[in-house]
Design a protein around this motif. Structure first.
Motif, PDB file in Angstrom:
ATOM      1  N   THR A  56     -21.896  -6.631  -6.962  1.00 54.22           N
ATOM      2  CA  THR A  56     -21.422  -6.188  -5.401  1.00 54.22           C
ATOM      3  C   THR A  56     -22.597  -6.017  -4.517  1.00 54.22           C
ATOM      4  O   THR A  56     -22.601  -6.514  -3.465  1.00 54.22           O
ATOM      5  CB  THR A  56     -21.000  -4.556  -5.420  1.00 54.22           C
ATOM      6  N   GLY A  57     -23.823  -5.613  -4.732  1.00 53.31           N
ATOM      7  CA  GLY A  57     -24.874  -5.825  -4.121  1.00 53.31           C
ATOM      8  C   GLY A  57     -25.421  -7.289  -3.689  1.00 53.31           C
ATOM      9  O   GLY A  57     -25.848  -7.328  -2.431  1.00 53.31           O
ATOM     10  N   SER A  58     -25.418  -8.225  -4.655  1.00 54.30           N
ATOM     11  CA  SER A  58     -25.675  -9.477  -4.289  1.00 54.30           C
ATOM     12  C   SER A  58     -24.672 -10.121  -3.467  1.00 54.30           C
ATOM     13  O   SER A  58     -24.910 -10.826  -2.287  1.00 54.30           O
ATOM     14  CB  SER A  58     -25.439 -10.473  -5.500  1.00 54.30           C
ATOM     15  N   GLN A  59     -23.115  -9.739  -3.603  1.00 52.89           N
ATOM     16  CA  GLN A  59     -22.105 -10.199  -2.360  1.00 52.89           C
ATOM     17  C   GLN A  59     -22.500  -9.716  -1.111  1.00 52.89           C
ATOM     18  O   GLN A  59     -22.022 -10.260  -0.165  1.00 52.89           O
ATOM     19  CB  GLN A  59     -20.875  -9.895  -3.068  1.00 52.89           C
ATOM     20  N   SER A  60     -22.779  -8.523  -1.023  1.00 56.46           N
ATOM     21  CA  SER A  60     -23.219  -8.135   0.417  1.00 56.46           C
ATOM     22  C   SER A  60     -24.640  -7.958   0.719  1.00 56.46           C
ATOM     23  O   SER A  60     -25.120  -7.566   1.806  1.00 56.46           O
ATOM     24  CB  SER A  60     -22.724  -6.570   0.278  1.00 56.46           C
ATOM     25  N   ASN A  61     -25.482  -8.554   0.304  1.00 55.30           N
ATOM     26  CA  ASN A  61     -26.838  -8.855   0.555  1.00 55.30           C
ATOM     27  C   ASN A  61     -27.477  -7.418   0.598  1.00 55.30           C
ATOM     28  O   ASN A  61     -28.546  -7.247   1.372  1.00 55.30           O
ATOM     29  CB  ASN A  61     -26.829  -9.730   1.815  1.00 55.30           C
ATOM     30  N   LEU A  62     -27.167  -6.600  -0.232  1.00 55.16           N
ATOM     31  CA  LEU A  62     -27.823  -5.250  -0.101  1.00 55.16           C
ATOM     32  C   LEU A  62     -29.289  -5.271  -0.586  1.00 55.16           C
ATOM     33  O   LEU A  62     -30.083  -4.635   0.101  1.00 55.16           O
ATOM     34  CB  LEU A  62     -26.988  -4.295  -1.209  1.00 55.16           C
ATOM     35  N   THR A  63     -29.499  -6.242  -1.546  1.00 53.11           N
ATOM     36  CA  THR A  63     -31.158  -6.218  -1.879  1.00 53.11           C
ATOM     37  C   THR A  63     -32.111  -6.656  -0.827  1.00 53.11           C
ATOM     38  O   THR A  63     -33.049  -6.373  -0.612  1.00 53.11           O
ATOM     39  CB  THR A  63     -31.319  -6.917  -3.243  1.00 53.11           C
ATOM     40  N   GLN A  64     -31.340  -7.657   0.187  1.00 54.35           N
ATOM     41  CA  GLN A  64     -32.165  -8.288   1.246  1.00 54.35           C
ATOM     42  C   GLN A  64     -32.681  -7.048   2.132  1.00 54.35           C
ATOM     43  O   GLN A  64     -33.879  -6.997   2.799  1.00 54.35           O
ATOM     44  CB  GLN A  64     -31.453  -9.105   1.874  1.00 54.35           C
ATOM     45  N   TYR A  65     -31.704  -6.112   2.469  1.00 57.77           N
ATOM     46  CA  TYR A  65     -32.088  -5.097   3.385  1.00 57.77           C
ATOM     47  C   TYR A  65     -33.012  -4.120   2.731  1.00 57.77           C
ATOM     48  O   TYR A  65     -34.012  -3.668   3.500  1.00 57.77           O
ATOM     49  CB  TYR A  65     -30.712  -4.254   3.542  1.00 57.77           C
ATOM     50  N   ILE A  66     -32.874  -3.921   1.448  1.00 57.32           N
ATOM     51  CA  ILE A  66     -34.022  -3.184   0.700  1.00 57.32           C
ATOM     52  C   ILE A  66     -35.138  -3.851   0.794  1.00 57.32           C
ATOM     53  O   ILE A  66     -36.264  -3.303   1.217  1.00 57.32           O
ATOM     54  CB  ILE A  66     -33.509  -2.841  -0.727  1.00 57.32           C
ATOM     55  N   ASP A  67     -35.073  -5.257   0.607  1.00 62.20           N
ATOM     56  CA  ASP A  67     -36.501  -5.966   0.700  1.00 62.20           C
ATOM     57  C   ASP A  67     -37.203  -6.064   2.029  1.00 62.20           C
ATOM     58  O   ASP A  67     -38.366  -5.919   2.104  1.00 62.20           O
ATOM     59  CB  ASP A  67     -36.223  -7.573   0.141  1.00 62.20           C
ATOM     60  N   ILE A  79     -37.123  -3.569   4.291  1.00 61.13           N
ATOM     61  CA  ILE A  79     -37.916  -2.171   4.297  1.00 61.13           C
ATOM     62  C   ILE A  79     -39.119  -2.344   3.715  1.00 61.13           C
ATOM     63  O   ILE A  79     -40.031  -1.689   4.100  1.00 61.13           O
ATOM     64  CB  ILE A  79     -36.927  -1.178   3.950  1.00 61.13           C
ATOM     65  N   ILE A  80     -39.222  -2.830   2.488  1.00 63.18           N
ATOM     66  CA  ILE A  80     -40.238  -2.909   1.662  1.00 63.18           C
ATOM     67  C   ILE A  80     -41.404  -3.790   2.213  1.00 63.18           C
ATOM     68  O   ILE A  80     -42.621  -3.506   2.422  1.00 63.18           O
ATOM     69  CB  ILE A  80     -39.858  -3.455   0.191  1.00 63.18           C
ATOM     70  N   THR A  81     -40.960  -4.644   2.783  1.00 64.01           N
ATOM     71  CA  THR A  81     -41.813  -5.754   3.419  1.00 64.01           C
ATOM     72  C   THR A  81     -42.477  -5.036   4.776  1.00 64.01           C
ATOM     73  O   THR A  81     -43.729  -5.307   4.699  1.00 64.01           O
ATOM     74  CB  THR A  81     -41.086  -7.307   3.782  1.00 64.01           C
ATOM     75  N   GLU A  82     -41.799  -4.472   5.509  1.00 62.84           N
ATOM     76  CA  GLU A  82     -42.324  -3.669   6.632  1.00 62.84           C
ATOM     77  C   GLU A  82     -43.457  -2.619   6.271  1.00 62.84           C
ATOM     78  O   GLU A  82     -44.584  -2.536   6.741  1.00 62.84           O
ATOM     79  CB  GLU A  82     -41.213  -3.261   7.456  1.00 62.84           C
ATOM     80  N   LYS A  83     -43.042  -1.769   5.093  1.00 66.29           N
ATOM     81  CA  LYS A  83     -44.087  -0.879   4.595  1.00 66.29           C
ATOM     82  C   LYS A  83     -45.400  -1.517   4.054  1.00 66.29           C
ATOM     83  O   LYS A  83     -46.261  -1.178   4.293  1.00 66.29           O
ATOM     84  CB  LYS A  83     -43.257  -0.218   3.457  1.00 66.29           C
ATOM     85  N   LYS A  84     -45.035  -2.646   3.406  1.00 64.14           N
ATOM     86  CA  LYS A  84     -46.520  -3.460   2.807  1.00 64.14           C
ATOM     87  C   LYS A  84     -47.026  -3.942   3.922  1.00 64.14           C
ATOM     88  O   LYS A  84     -48.456  -4.068   3.729  1.00 64.14           O
ATOM     89  CB  LYS A  84     -45.789  -4.454   1.855  1.00 64.14           C
TER      90      LYS A  84
END
Length: 294
Positions: free
Chosen positions: A118-129, A131-136
């Protein structure tokens, strides 16, 4: 989980309403709860996360959305997680309509498992990534962009049909941070967890929160399902586990230092919650420790 747990506070740095945590190999953490939403992304092979009376068996790419106030812990067999904590106040500004609040309530009033497909179909992990990238990288304006990406993530979750939930029937409702019961529980738990090493009496707790002893006992048992002293003693056991792993003190010293009158009562309660003695626990786990860092 059916056992007392501890209130975890102090997540956010400098008042910023989002925190990103990365865990390593073999990540374990005791049962706890807090008033932030917790989003957990499994980056490793698997994860075992206890939530209330359930254990979620997760695989790589799965996402767990833990609602505020739900008791959760990270069990053996859990590795390489990305955890994003955020406060609900961020999403409910003066511009928010009643209908939008209800939509958010439906999303956050239960703990939810979002499978990897479900997450991959909606690109959920990309949105999480994102946020992580901005923090890093922490480029100029990164905190604004983290908030923006979080809004994007929330909208995606609102529009994604999620097929699996851990326990819809036990939902306590939207905005538990404003409930009187939650405030009561928070006050009691904070006091117990600050003074757990002392010989705490019920009268002291009642005086601290300005309740009668009767109402403290009744309301605490109603909310937590255990008595106040059961909660306190189990919290003492949880804290002593870390002392067993990280300190050189004797079993007696640890027992006295964690509020127990004698080593016999400490051993008895420790075995009740861990199915082993403190000495056995120390021998078994001392060589395989991972701290909760982020």
């Amino acid at each position: 989980m059916g056992v007392p747990t501890f209130l975890e506070t102090g997540h956010m740095q400098e008042g910023f309403p989002i925190r990103v945590i990365h865990t390593g190999n073999q990540f374990n953490y005791a049962a706890h709860w807090h008033d932030e939403v917790e989003l957990v992304l499994v980056n490793g092979k698997s994860a075992r996360i206890g939530v209330n009376d359930h254990v979620c068996e997760l695989e790589k790419g799965d996402v767990l959305l833990v609602k505020p106030g739900d008791v959760h812990c990270f069990l053996p067999g859990t590795e390489h997680l990305t955890i994003i904590l955020f406060r609900l106040e961020l999403l409910t500004g003066s511009f928010t309509t009643e209908a939008e609040i209800q939509d958010l309530g439906q999303l956050f009033n239960k703990t939810t498992v979002i499978p990897s497909n479900t997450g991959s179909q909606s690109n959920l992990t990309q949105y999480i990534d994102d946020i992580i990238t901005e923090k890093k990288n922490q480029k100029p304006g990164y905190r604004w962009l983290m908030v923006s990406r979080l809004y994007d993530l929330i909208i995606l979750l609102l529009r994604t049909k999620v097929p699996v939930t851990t326990d819809e029937s036990s939902s306590s409702g939207w905005a538990c941070t404003s409930s009187k019961k939650f405030e009561f529980l928070e006050s009691v738990c904070e006091y117990l967890e600050e003074h757990y090493a002392e010989p705490i009496k019920l009268e002291q707790v009642a005086e601290h929160i300005k309740f009668s002893k009767f109402h403290v006992c009744k309301l605490f048992k109603e909310i937590k399902g255990v008595t106040l002293m059961e909660y306190l003693n189990h919290f003492r056991i949880i804290k002593s586990e870390w002392a067993l792993l990280f300190r050189q003190d004797t079993i007696l010293e640890i027992a006295i230092g964690h509020g127990f009158n004698n080593v016999n009562s400490y051993n008895r309660l420790f075995k009740k919650y861990n199915d082993c003695t403190p000495s056995e626990f120390r021998k078994k786990h001392r060589t395989n420790i991972t701290k909760y860092g982020g």
